[in-house]
Design a protein around this motif. Structure first.
Motif, PDB file in Angstrom:
ATOM      1  N   ASN A 306       8.313  -5.610   2.100  1.00 35.63           N
ATOM      2  CA  ASN A 306       6.444  -5.253   2.182  1.00 35.63           C
ATOM      3  C   ASN A 306       5.490  -4.603   2.581  1.00 35.63           C
ATOM      4  N   ARG A 307       4.811  -3.751   1.625  1.00 31.18           N
ATOM      5  CA  ARG A 307       4.331  -2.720   1.880  1.00 31.18           C
ATOM      6  C   ARG A 307       3.093  -3.281   2.438  1.00 31.18           C
ATOM      7  N   THR A 308       2.754  -4.179   2.254  1.00 30.66           N
ATOM      8  CA  THR A 308       0.911  -4.759   2.845  1.00 30.66           C
ATOM      9  C   THR A 308       1.211  -5.530   3.853  1.00 30.66           C
ATOM     10  N   SER A 309       2.626  -5.748   3.914  1.00 28.44           N
ATOM     11  CA  SER A 309       2.778  -6.525   5.505  1.00 28.44           C
ATOM     12  C   SER A 309       2.746  -6.054   6.412  1.00 28.44           C
ATOM     13  N   ARG A 310       2.282  -6.790   7.435  1.00 29.05           N
ATOM     14  CA  ARG A 310       2.282  -6.289   9.180  1.00 29.05           C
ATOM     15  C   ARG A 310       3.938  -6.924  10.084  1.00 29.05           C
ATOM     16  N   GLY A 311       4.043  -7.603   9.432  1.00 32.49           N
ATOM     17  CA  GLY A 311       5.115  -8.302  10.201  1.00 32.49           C
ATOM     18  C   GLY A 311       6.696  -8.161  10.260  1.00 32.49           C
ATOM     19  N   ASN A 312       7.478  -8.646  10.007  1.00 33.60           N
ATOM     20  CA  ASN A 312       8.726  -7.671  10.302  1.00 33.60           C
ATOM     21  C   ASN A 312       8.816  -7.094   8.771  1.00 33.60           C
ATOM     22  N   ASP A 313       9.001  -7.861   7.502  1.00 35.51           N
ATOM     23  CA  ASP A 313       9.220  -8.218   6.571  1.00 35.51           C
ATOM     24  C   ASP A 313       8.581  -6.254   5.903  1.00 35.51           C
ATOM     25  N   GLY A 314       7.685  -5.797   7.120  1.00 41.49           N
ATOM     26  CA  GLY A 314       6.369  -4.909   5.870  1.00 41.49           C
ATOM     27  C   GLY A 314       7.378  -3.218   5.916  1.00 41.49           C
ATOM     28  N   CYS A 315       6.891  -2.895   5.551  1.00 40.87           N
ATOM     29  CA  CYS A 315       7.394  -1.611   5.548  1.00 40.87           C
ATOM     30  C   CYS A 315       8.064  -0.551   6.510  1.00 40.87           C
ATOM     31  N   ASP A 316       7.056  -0.719   7.481  1.00 39.88           N
ATOM     32  CA  ASP A 316       6.625   0.282   9.082  1.00 39.88           C
ATOM     33  C   ASP A 316       7.629  -0.418   9.776  1.00 39.88           C
ATOM     34  N   LEU A 317       8.029  -1.644  10.307  1.00 40.28           N
ATOM     35  CA  LEU A 317       8.778  -2.558  11.146  1.00 40.28           C
ATOM     36  C   LEU A 317      10.458  -2.056  10.122  1.00 40.28           C
ATOM     37  N   MET A 318      10.362  -2.801   8.405  1.00 42.12           N
ATOM     38  CA  MET A 318      11.825  -2.302   8.211  1.00 42.12           C
ATOM     39  C   MET A 318      13.048  -1.232   7.967  1.00 42.12           C
ATOM     40  N   CYS A 319      11.546  -0.082   7.727  1.00 43.26           N
ATOM     41  CA  CYS A 319      12.379   0.787   7.608  1.00 43.26           C
ATOM     42  C   CYS A 319      12.193   2.048   8.628  1.00 43.26           C
ATOM     43  N   CYS A 320      11.841   1.555  10.127  1.00 46.82           N
ATOM     44  CA  CYS A 320      11.829   2.207  11.067  1.00 46.82           C
ATOM     45  C   CYS A 320      11.563   3.586  10.851  1.00 46.82           C
ATOM     46  N   GLY A 321      10.254   2.690  10.821  1.00 48.90           N
ATOM     47  CA  GLY A 321       9.078   4.694  10.673  1.00 48.90           C
ATOM     48  C   GLY A 321       9.291   5.993   9.703  1.00 48.90           C
ATOM     49  N   ARG A 322      11.432   5.822   8.596  1.00 48.68           N
ATOM     50  CA  ARG A 322      11.602   6.941   7.954  1.00 48.68           C
ATOM     51  C   ARG A 322      10.753   6.844   6.636  1.00 48.68           C
ATOM     52  N   GLY A 323       9.933   5.283   6.829  1.00 48.35           N
ATOM     53  CA  GLY A 323       9.277   5.666   5.277  1.00 48.35           C
ATOM     54  C   GLY A 323      10.055   4.542   3.955  1.00 48.35           C
ATOM     55  N   TYR A 324       9.423   4.615   2.701  1.00 46.65           N
ATOM     56  CA  TYR A 324      10.102   3.968   2.193  1.00 46.65           C
ATOM     57  C   TYR A 324      10.364   4.712   0.198  1.00 46.65           C
ATOM     58  N   ASN A 325      10.514   3.995  -0.532  1.00 46.34           N
ATOM     59  CA  ASN A 325      11.091   4.384  -2.167  1.00 46.34           C
ATOM     60  C   ASN A 325       9.666   3.873  -2.620  1.00 46.34           C
ATOM     61  N   THR A 326       9.287   4.472  -3.411  1.00 39.76           N
ATOM     62  CA  THR A 326       9.138   3.646  -4.535  1.00 39.76           C
ATOM     63  C   THR A 326       9.174   3.301  -6.039  1.00 39.76           C
ATOM     64  N   HIS A 327       9.197   1.877  -6.684  1.00 37.00           N
ATOM     65  CA  HIS A 327       9.966   2.148  -7.476  1.00 37.00           C
ATOM     66  C   HIS A 327       8.937   1.217  -9.110  1.00 37.00           C
ATOM     67  N   GLN A 328       8.533   1.718  -9.797  1.00 36.48           N
ATOM     68  CA  GLN A 328       8.392   0.785 -10.778  1.00 36.48           C
ATOM     69  C   GLN A 328       8.809   0.216 -11.843  1.00 36.48           C
ATOM     70  N   TYR A 329       8.201  -1.093 -12.411  1.00 42.89           N
ATOM     71  CA  TYR A 329       9.246  -1.100 -13.138  1.00 42.89           C
ATOM     72  C   TYR A 329       8.047  -1.643 -14.663  1.00 42.89           C
ATOM     73  N   THR A 330       8.428  -1.919 -15.649  1.00 41.98           N
ATOM     74  CA  THR A 330       7.446  -2.383 -16.651  1.00 41.98           C
ATOM     75  C   THR A 330       8.670  -3.326 -17.848  1.00 41.98           C
ATOM     76  N   ARG A 331       7.785  -4.835 -17.255  1.00 43.10           N
ATOM     77  CA  ARG A 331       8.301  -5.826 -17.758  1.00 43.10           C
ATOM     78  C   ARG A 331       7.978  -6.442 -19.464  1.00 43.10           C
ATOM     79  N   THR A 332       8.373  -6.516 -20.455  1.00 40.50           N
ATOM     80  CA  THR A 332       7.507  -6.810 -21.433  1.00 40.50           C
ATOM     81  C   THR A 332       8.071  -8.253 -21.990  1.00 40.50           C
ATOM     82  N   TRP A 333       7.897  -8.777 -22.819  1.00 39.62           N
ATOM     83  CA  TRP A 333       7.537 -10.681 -22.915  1.00 39.62           C
ATOM     84  C   TRP A 333       7.124 -11.281 -24.257  1.00 39.62           C
TER      85      TRP A 333
END
Length: 360
Positions: A306-333
């Motif tokens: 979670n990019r906006t979280s500061r908890g354990n599920d946040g990208c900073d802690l979960m990724c151990c400072g290695r950074g993260y990849n962003t994936h964009q998806y478009t859903r239509t219905w």
């Protein structure tokens, strides 16, 4: 097809579904017989196979309990770097080969709790021939509110005894790790017993409730998992007795020789010895950032964060400072659909762009 290939395929299929309750009820015991059925379940010790032969109907509950514990463990650690690595092996029966960390303590506790819970629940439903309803506790004096024990209280004592004999049968080495596992197995079973609920039904004219019949029942397993998760955060570090081994359990542990002092509300206090209901561990947990199968770590590469979280599920802690990849998806219905007389439906097309983040 070669003659030996077909039996191997059949056995592989059997291993894959051996813990399915439906399969065990319909095919495992009835078709194969308890002797053949129990001999083909992988991962059992000789003592566990004996228990399987004597109580094949209880093995259905054991499989249910292990699956229940695995799902609960994954839920409790869904936002942690370690997310129950290694316990989803259907032939492990909660036995994992990782360092003696607090994560290992939780794994053994939740697995033992799951088996005790499922066996107790199966007894109440009448699915195990050796048990059924348990009598209510004997009261020294009548309750002033005018209620009595009745109904079908769950036989928690049978569930705990069966779980103890089955789960503890793996710990044959007698070393410090086995003692740790035995203690955490017991703590998991105690967590189930301490979570029992009292349910009552009123009796009387016009719903006056002049008498209440009460019985003990199991809570949702999520409550047991929540209680064990609290014990996980309060787990105690211990070391084994270096001389002659003591009785099995917490008495075989001692605190490290170094005095542990903590500052609590401005005062110095000595940490207490762990209780029988506490979780205990022998080794400090690794950071679980990198892949290390010996330590039970798969690393966090590719894990969602979670990019906006500061908890354990946040990208900073979960990724151990290695950074993260962003994936964009478009859903239509199809949305805002309207029915027109007669006879067709007209819809608009809606779309939504979402982003997901995974650790590098």
């Amino acid at each position: 097809m070669r003659p030996s290939a077909f039996p191997r395929k059949i056995f592989a299929l059997f291993v894959h579904v051996v813990l399915s309750a439906q399969f065990i009820r319909v095919y495992g015991v009835i078709t194969l017989g308890s002797e053949v059925f129990c001999s083909r379940i992988p991962g059992l010790t000789s003592r566990q196979r004996e228990m399987c032969r004597s109580s094949p109907d209880a093995m259905v509950a054991v499989g249910d309990g292990i699956r229940l514990a695995t799902a609960e463990c994954k839920y409790q650690f869904r936002h942690q770097r370690w997310n129950c690595t290694g316990i989803d092996n259907p032939t492990s029966f909660g036995h994992v080969v990782i360092v003696g960390s607090r994560e290992a303590a939780f794994t053994y506790a939740i697995s033992s709790a799951g088996v005790a819970y499922a066996v107790t629940s199966a007894c109440a439903r009448g699915n195990i021939s050796a048990c059924g309803c348990a009598p209510g506790p004997k009261l020294r004096e009548p309750a002033p509110s005018g209620w009595k024990w009745g109904g079908c209280s769950v036989d928690i004592n049978f569930g705990m005894r069966f779980a103890r004999k089955f789960m503890d049968a793996r710990e044959l080495e007698g070393d410090e790790r086995s003692v740790m596992n035995l203690h955490n197995n017991k703590a998991g079973r105690k967590a189930v017993k301490m979570s029992l609920l009292t349910e009552c039904k009123c009796h009387g004219v016009s719903g006056s409730c002049t008498m209440k019949t009460c019985w003990k029942t199991l809570p949702g397993f999520r409550q047991v998992g929540d209680n064990l998760m609290k014990k996980y955060y309060r787990a105690r570090p211990v070391t084994s007795v270096p001389s002659s081994p003591g009785p099995r359990g917490i008495d075989s542990f001692r605190r490290p020789r170094k005095v542990h002092l903590v500052l609590k509300k401005g005062k110095i206090a000595i940490k207490k010895m762990p209780k029988k209901s506490d979780l205990v561990f022998l080794q400090t947990s690794p950071n679980y950032c990198e892949r290390d199968l010996a330590a039970g770590s798969l690393g966090t590469v590719g894990r969602s964060c979670n990019r906006t979280s500061r908890g354990n599920d946040g990208c900073d802690l979960m990724c151990c400072g290695r950074g993260y990849n962003t994936h964009q998806y478009t859903r239509t219905w199809q949305c805002r659909c309207k029915f027109h007389w007669c006879c067709y439906v007209d819809c608009d097309t809606c779309s939504e762009r979402t982003e997901e983040y995974t650790c590098k």
